[in-house]
Design an enzyme around this catalytic site. Structure first.
Site, mmCIF file in Angstrom:
data_model
loop_
_atom_site.group_PDB
_atom_site.id
_atom_site.type_symbol
_atom_site.label_atom_id
_atom_site.label_comp_id
_atom_site.label_asym_id
_atom_site.label_seq_id
_atom_site.Cartn_x
_atom_site.Cartn_y
_atom_site.Cartn_z
ATOM 1 N N TYR B 109 37.832 -2.444 19.024
ATOM 2 C CA TYR B 109 38.998 -1.667 18.555
ATOM 3 C C TYR B 109 40.257 -2.209 19.223
ATOM 4 C CZ TYR B 109 42.432 2.052 18.139
ATOM 5 O OH TYR B 109 43.586 2.747 17.883
ATOM 6 N N GLU B 197 46.694 -0.412 13.729
ATOM 7 C CA GLU B 197 45.334 -0.181 14.191
ATOM 8 C C GLU B 197 44.390 -1.161 13.517
ATOM 9 O OE1 GLU B 197 43.599 3.994 15.373
ATOM 10 O OE2 GLU B 197 43.323 3.636 13.230
#
Lengths: 300, 397
Positions: B109, B197
Site C-alpha cells: 500500500y 492512493e
C-alpha cells in the site's frame, strides 16, 4: 479584556476597496474598531470611508503602526496576502476568504512557523471582542458584554450560540470563528489557552463539527489544563461518510472524524455536549449554575 | 473531486509512475478492440465507478481470450454494482478499463494525504497491500509507516529510502520503488490532489514496480488552476440534484428523507439536519445557500428541494451574517410565484435585516408559509407537518 483583539488593536484591511470589504469596514468602524489603514495594490493615496489606502501592507504598517490585519481578498490571491501581512510584522492576521487551495495553505503554515504572527482562518467569520473590536463578518447586535468566550469552526453557529447566550442574559468576552478549512491557522487548543489565561473569561462555548481530530485533541488538552468550564456542541451527527458538508474540512474520511467520536472524547474529558445547537444556551445556563458562576456571568 | 481509475492512471503515466498498459472502453466491441491491441495472454476487465470495493462486488474480471473479454464487458456494462462505498442503491457501470494482466509477486500500500494537524503532506506506506487501509490502521497501526513532507524541501531521497526499507521491498527493486514514490509525490503536488492512493502497489515476478490500482482525489478549491482535471468530471457519477445545486453555487447533499431544509452556513446547515433527526424526522438534504444569496438562488434552491417527490415539508433556517433576511424572504415569495410551493414551508429568520425579512413574509402572506419563533420551534413543526402528510398519504393508500 477578551483575547487577541481589543481597544489597542490597530487594524489594516487588505482588499479594502472590494465591495464586501468596504461594507464590513463600515460596520467595524461603527462598532468602534480602530481601522487605521487599507491595502489595495495600485490604489495608494486614495481613501475609503476616510481610511487611507496603501499599495503594500509594509507601507501601511510603517505609516500607521497597524498591528492586526483582516483579509477580504479573493481566494487565488489570499495566501499571498497572509504571507505579506506576516512579512510586514503584524501580530494577528484574520483571513475571511473561502476556497483557498489547501496546497497554498500548507505553504502559509510553513511560512508562519517561525514568525510571531498568528493566523485566524481562513474561511471564517472572524473575531469580535465585545464593545471593543470587530474583524470579519460577525453581526454586532447579537453580542453583549460579559464573561463567556465562544469558539467555533462555523460562522453561523457562532452567531446562533452567541445570540442564545445574549437572549439568556449571558454576555461574552470574545467570539471567534476559527474557520471550516482542513488546513488553517489557530485551532481550538491555541484559542482555549488564551481564554484560559484571560481574567475576564469565566467559561467557554466550544462548537466543533465533523472532520479531522481537532476536537479530540482539544478534549485531551482541556482535561489536563483548562481551569474553566467548557460547554460543547458538535454538528454533523447525521452526515454520511465521504461527503463534504459545505466546509472543505467537514468530511468523514476513512471512518475518521465522526461526530460520535468527538462527542465521546469531549464527554470523556468531562465536557457536557448539547443534544442540539438550539439547546446550547440552556445547557450553558445549567453548567454556569453548577459551577457557581451564573450570577457573575448573568450580565445583561 | 473524484475521477475514474483509468483517468488517474493516465495522469500518473505522465508523471513517470509505472501503470499497466490499458485503455478505457464504453462498449463490448471497444473492449475487445483494446484487448486485441494489448495482445497479452491475460487481460483484466475493470468496472469504472467512483467507489472502492469493486473486486469483492464482482466488478473486476480476468479474461484469457478476446471472447471472454467481450462476454465480461457485456455483463458489466449497465450493471449496478453494490460495494461497501456505494450505499445500498449501488452505482451503474458505464465505463470499463481494459488492461494487461500482471504477474504479481507481492502487494503493498502507498498513499499520500494532507495531514491537518501538521499542515503537511504525509506519505503512508504498508506491507499489507490490497487490504482496506482503514482496517489495517485500526487493527495493526504499527504496520503503517509515515513520512511527513516539508513543503520547502519536498519529499527527500532519505525519506523514500527509509520508507522503502520499512516496507520491506527486496533489494532488486529499491531504486524503482523510491523513484515511484518520488513521481507520485510530484503528481500529487502538481495536480493539487487531496488524496493519492495506490492499493495495491505491486512488485511483479519480473521485478517491475507498478500501480495496479490508482485513486486520485482533487482539492475542489484548486480546480480553477486545473481545467484539465475539471474536464475529466463524469457527471453521471454525481447525484443530479447535487449537480444542479453546484451549478447554482449551492452546496447540497442528498440524504433521502422527507423533511427538506435550506440553511445559510455549513455549520448551521449540518446542525439543522441533526435537529430534524433529533425530533424524529428524516432529513431530505443538507443545503447551504452560502453567504451572498440572491432571490434567484433561493428560488433555485426551492426548485431543487421540491423536485424530490418524497419531500413533505421544508424548513428554512437562516441566521443572517453576510446574508440578509429580507433577501431570503423575497426569495421565498419569489419561489412561491415562479416555482410554486408544493409542500408547507416553515421559515425561521434571524440576523442581519431580520425585521425587514419578517415583514416581507407577513405582508406577502403566501399560503403554506409559516413563521417559526426560533430554530427549535421551526424544526419541531417541520417534522410534525411531514409526519402529518405521510399519514395522510397512508390513509389514502
Amino acid at each position: 479584556m477578551g483575547i487577541f483583539v481589543g481597544k489597542d488593536s490597530k487594524v489594516v484591511v487588505q482588499g479594502i476597496t472590494g465591495k464586501q470589504a468596504t461594507f464590513h469596514t463600515q460596520i467595524m468602524k461603527d462598532y468602534g474598531t480602530n481601522v487605521v489603514a487599507g491595502v489595495t495594490p495600485g490604489r495608494a493615496g486614495e481613501e475609503v470611508l476616510g481610511i487611507p489606502v496603501f499599495n503594500t501592507v509594509s507601507d501601511a504598517v510603517e505609516a500607521t503602526g497597524a498591528n492586526v490585519s483582516v483579509i477580504y481578498v479573493p481566494a487565488r490571491f489570499a495566501a499571498d496576502s497572509v504571507i505579506e501581512a506576516a512579512d510586514a510584522g503584524v501580530d494577528l492576521v484574520v483571513c475571511i476568504t473561502e476556497n483557498i487551495p489547501v496546497m497554498d495553505m500548507i505553504r502559509v503554515r510553513r511560512y508562519l512557523k517561525d514568525k510571531k504572527t498568528k493566523l485566524i482562518g481562513p474561511n471564517c467569520p472572524g473575531i469580535l471582542t465585545v464593545d471593543e473590536c470587530r474583524l470579519g463578518l460577525l453581526p454586532t447586535y447579537i453580542h453583549k458584554k460579559g464573561h463567556v468566550g465562544v469558539i467555533s469552526r462555523s460562522g453561523t453557529l457562532t452567531y446562533e450560540v452567541t445570540y442564545q447566550l445574549t437572549m439568556a442574559g449571558i454576555g461574552q468576552t470574545t467570539c471567534i470563528g476559527i474557520g471550516g478549512d482542513p488546513v488553517k491557522g489557530m485551532d481550538f487548543i491555541e484559542v482555549l489557552k488564551a481564554f484560559n489565561e484571560d481574567e475576564d473569561t469565566l467559561a467557554v462555548m466550544m462548537i466543533g463539527e465533523i472532520g479531522g481530530t481537532a476536537e479530540e485533541e482539544a478534549a485531551e488538552w482541556i482535561k489536563e489544563n483548562m481551569k474553566k468550564p467548557v460547554v460543547g456542541f458538535i454538528s454533523g451527527q447525521q452526515a454520511p461518510p465521504g461527503k463534504r458538508m459545505g466546509h472543505a474540512g467537514a468530511i468523514i474520511s476513512g471512518g475518521k472524524g465522526t461526530a460520535k467520536d468527538k462527542i465521546k472524547a469531549l464527554n470523556a474529558a468531562g465536557i457536557e455536549v448539547a443534544d442540539t445547537v438550539a439547546s446550547m444556551g440552556q445547557l450553558a445556563v445549567k453548567v454556569l449554575k453548577e459551577h457557581g458562576i451564573y450570577d457573575k456571568c448573568h450580565t445583561c | 473531486m473524484n475521477i475514474h481509475e483509468y483517468q488517474s492512471k493516465q495522469i500518473l503515466r505522465e508523471f513517470g509512475v509505472k501503470v499497466p498498459n490499458g485503455n478505457a472502453a464504453f462498449s463490448p466491441e471497444e473492449a475487445a478492440r483494446v484487448a486485441k491491441d494489448l495482445g497479452t495472454p491475460v487481460v483484466v476487465v475493470k468496472a469504472q465507478i467512483h467507489a472502492g470495493g469493486r473486486g469483492k462486488a464482482g466488478g473486476v474480471k480476468i479474461a484469457h481470450n478476446i471472447d471472454e473479454v467481450k462476454q465480461f464487458a457485456s455483463g458489466l456494462l449497465g450493471k449496478v454494482l453494490v460495494t461497501h462505498q456505494t450505499g445500498p442503491e449501488g452505482k451503474q457501470v458505464n465505463r470499463l478499463l481494459i488492461e494487461e494482466g500482471s504477474n504479481i509477486e507481492k502487494e503493498y500500500y502507498l498513499g499520500f494525504v494532507i495531514d491537518r494537524k501538521t499542515a503537511q503532506i504525509v506519505m503512508m506506506g504498508s506491507e499489507e497491500g490490497g487490504m482496506e487501509i482503514e482496517k489495517v490502521a485500526e487493527e495493526t497501526p504499527e504496520k503503517i509507516f509515515k513520512e511527513y513532507i516539508d513543503p520547502v524541501t519536498g519529499l527527500m531521497p532519505f525519506q523514500t529510502r527509509r520508507m522503502a526499507f520499512r516496507m520491506n521491498f527486496k533489494p532488486e527493486v529499491m531504486n524503482k520503488v523510491t523513484k515511484f514514490m518520488d513521481c507520485l509525490y510530484k503528481a500529487f503536488v502538481a495536480k493539487d490532489c487531496s488524496l493519492a492512493e495506490i492499493n495495491p502497489l505491486v512488485v511483479t515476478k519480473e521485478n517491475d514496480v507498478i500501480a495496479l490500482d490508482a485513486k486520485l482525489n482533487f482539492d475542489d478549491s484548486a480546480l480553477f488552476r486545473h481545467p484539465e482535471i475539471e474536464a475529466l468530471r463524469d457527471e453521471s457519477e454525481e447525484d443530479p440534484k447535487e449537480r444542479a445545486a453546484a451549478k447554482a453555487a449551492l452546496s447540497y447533499v442528498n440524504l433521502g428523507g422527507d423533511v427538506a431544509c435550506m440553511v445559510n452556513g455549513a455549520g448551521l446547515a449540518m446542525a439543522t439536519v441533526d435537529i430534524i433527526k433529533y425530533y424524529g424526522g428524516e432529513p431530505a438534504n443538507f443545503l447551504d445557500v452560502g453567504g451572498d444569496s440572491t432571490v434567484e438562488k433561493i428560488a433555485e434552491a426551492f426548485r431543487i428541494m421540491q423536485s424530490d417527490d418524497q419531500v413533505h415539508s421544508v424548513f428554512v433556517n437562516i441566521f443572517g451574517g453576510i446574508n440578509k433576511c429580507d433577501v431570503i424572504a423575497s426569495g421565498i415569495v419569489e419561489a412561491a410565484k415562479v416555482v410554486g410551493l408544493r409542500v408547507p414551508v416553515i421559515a425561521r429568520l434571524d440576523g442581519t435585516n431580520v425585521e425587514a425579512g419578517r415583514k416581507i413574509l407577513k405582508e406577502a402572506n403566501v399560503p403554506g408559509v409559516y413563521m417559526a419563533a426560533d430554530m427549535d420551534d421551526g424544526a419541531k413543526r417541520a417534522v410534525e407537518l411531514a409526519a402529518a402528510k405521510k399519514s395522510e398519504l397512508r390513509i389514502k393508500a
